[in-house]
Design a protein around this motif. Sequence first.
Motif, short mmCIF file in Angstrom:
data_model
loop_
_atom_site.label_atom_id
_atom_site.label_comp_id
_atom_site.label_asym_id
_atom_site.label_seq_id
_atom_site.Cartn_x
_atom_site.Cartn_y
_atom_site.Cartn_z
N ALA A 75 0.83 -1.21 0.00
CA ALA A 75 0.00 0.00 0.00
C ALA A 75 0.87 1.26 0.00
O ALA A 75 0.61 2.21 -0.75
N ARG A 76 1.90 1.28 0.84
CA ARG A 76 2.78 2.45 0.87
C ARG A 76 3.45 2.67 -0.49
O ARG A 76 3.51 3.80 -0.99
N THR A 77 3.95 1.60 -1.06
CA THR A 77 4.65 1.72 -2.34
C THR A 77 3.69 2.15 -3.45
O THR A 77 4.07 2.95 -4.32
N MET A 78 2.46 1.67 -3.43
CA MET A 78 1.50 2.05 -4.46
C MET A 78 1.10 3.52 -4.35
O MET A 78 0.65 4.13 -5.32
N ALA A 79 1.27 4.11 -3.16
CA ALA A 79 0.98 5.54 -3.00
C ALA A 79 2.12 6.41 -3.50
O ALA A 79 1.93 7.58 -3.82
N LEU A 80 3.31 5.84 -3.57
CA LEU A 80 4.51 6.63 -3.82
C LEU A 80 4.48 7.40 -5.14
O LEU A 80 4.98 8.54 -5.19
N PRO A 81 3.94 6.86 -6.25
CA PRO A 81 3.93 7.65 -7.48
C PRO A 81 3.15 8.96 -7.39
O PRO A 81 3.38 9.88 -8.19
N ARG A 82 2.23 9.08 -6.42
CA ARG A 82 1.47 10.32 -6.25
C ARG A 82 2.21 11.34 -5.39
O ARG A 82 1.76 12.49 -5.27
N ALA A 83 3.31 10.93 -4.79
CA ALA A 83 4.03 11.82 -3.88
C ALA A 83 4.70 12.95 -4.66
O ALA A 83 5.50 12.70 -5.57
N THR A 84 4.39 14.16 -4.30
CA THR A 84 5.01 15.32 -4.93
C THR A 84 6.18 15.86 -4.11
O THR A 84 6.90 16.73 -4.58
N GLY A 85 6.38 15.34 -2.92
CA GLY A 85 7.40 15.87 -2.02
C GLY A 85 8.79 15.35 -2.33
O GLY A 85 8.95 14.24 -2.84
N GLU A 86 9.78 16.15 -2.00
CA GLU A 86 11.17 15.69 -2.09
C GLU A 86 11.51 14.80 -0.89
O GLU A 86 12.45 14.01 -0.95
N LEU A 87 10.75 14.97 0.19
CA LEU A 87 10.88 14.12 1.37
C LEU A 87 9.61 13.29 1.53
O LEU A 87 8.50 13.79 1.30
#
Length: 249
Positions: A75-87
Amino acid sequence: MTRTISVITPVYDGGDAYLYEAYESLRTERLRLPEGWNLQWLVQEDGTTGNPTRNLPNEPWISPGMASKGGAGVARTMALPRATGELVRTLDADDAIIPGGLARDISTMEAHPELGWCISAGLDLLPDGSTAPGPYDPPEGPLSYERLLQGYDDDLFPVLGTHLTVKKPLLFAVGAWPAIPAWEAIAVVLCCAAVSDGWMIAAPGGYYRKHSGQTTAQATYSEVADESELRAIVRAQAEALRNLGWRWP
């Protein structure tokens, strides 16, 4: 230019009893971020019911998502492509950020630009509302791979994997959270440490809620995988990265 820290929270249908409290902690934390920083919250359902995020406010800084059930790491990894943050910062659905926690993460990474990650101490939040510090918290300062691996081997892992803050390119480079049925939060810390220096923040950054409904408190948790196999794969991946001799960046 506005910079962003993306907080990723996995949640499953029926595991959202404290999700709104996680939201409240982040809503107020947004106001405490250093100047020029913004917060994005990625709430990712481990499943496709749509139920866990149904009661969250429709606010632009919240990004709900869902994918086929595969466990918290998936679940965490599947959310990662939506992350806009550098952190990228992790937060479990039943936990909460302690006031100033994200600001300390950001300040630490800005003060030590050579680092790929940092991790903060936690406070156990007990059912009666009292708190207790983690039993193995390291002191403030550099946190070596060797120390983490020794703690892992001794079954005394010294940090909370769910309090990791990591630069997004490093997270991608180590494969994000592995698709294993447990210990994925520990695994990604070890993998990051294998190729990049990190920092321990002694001030608690979040509450680790102890309650009867938490996943690790369930009798079935110990049955999700053969422990010896799980222990072996987590260690083997970290050691393989370490033995490459490659350092990030």
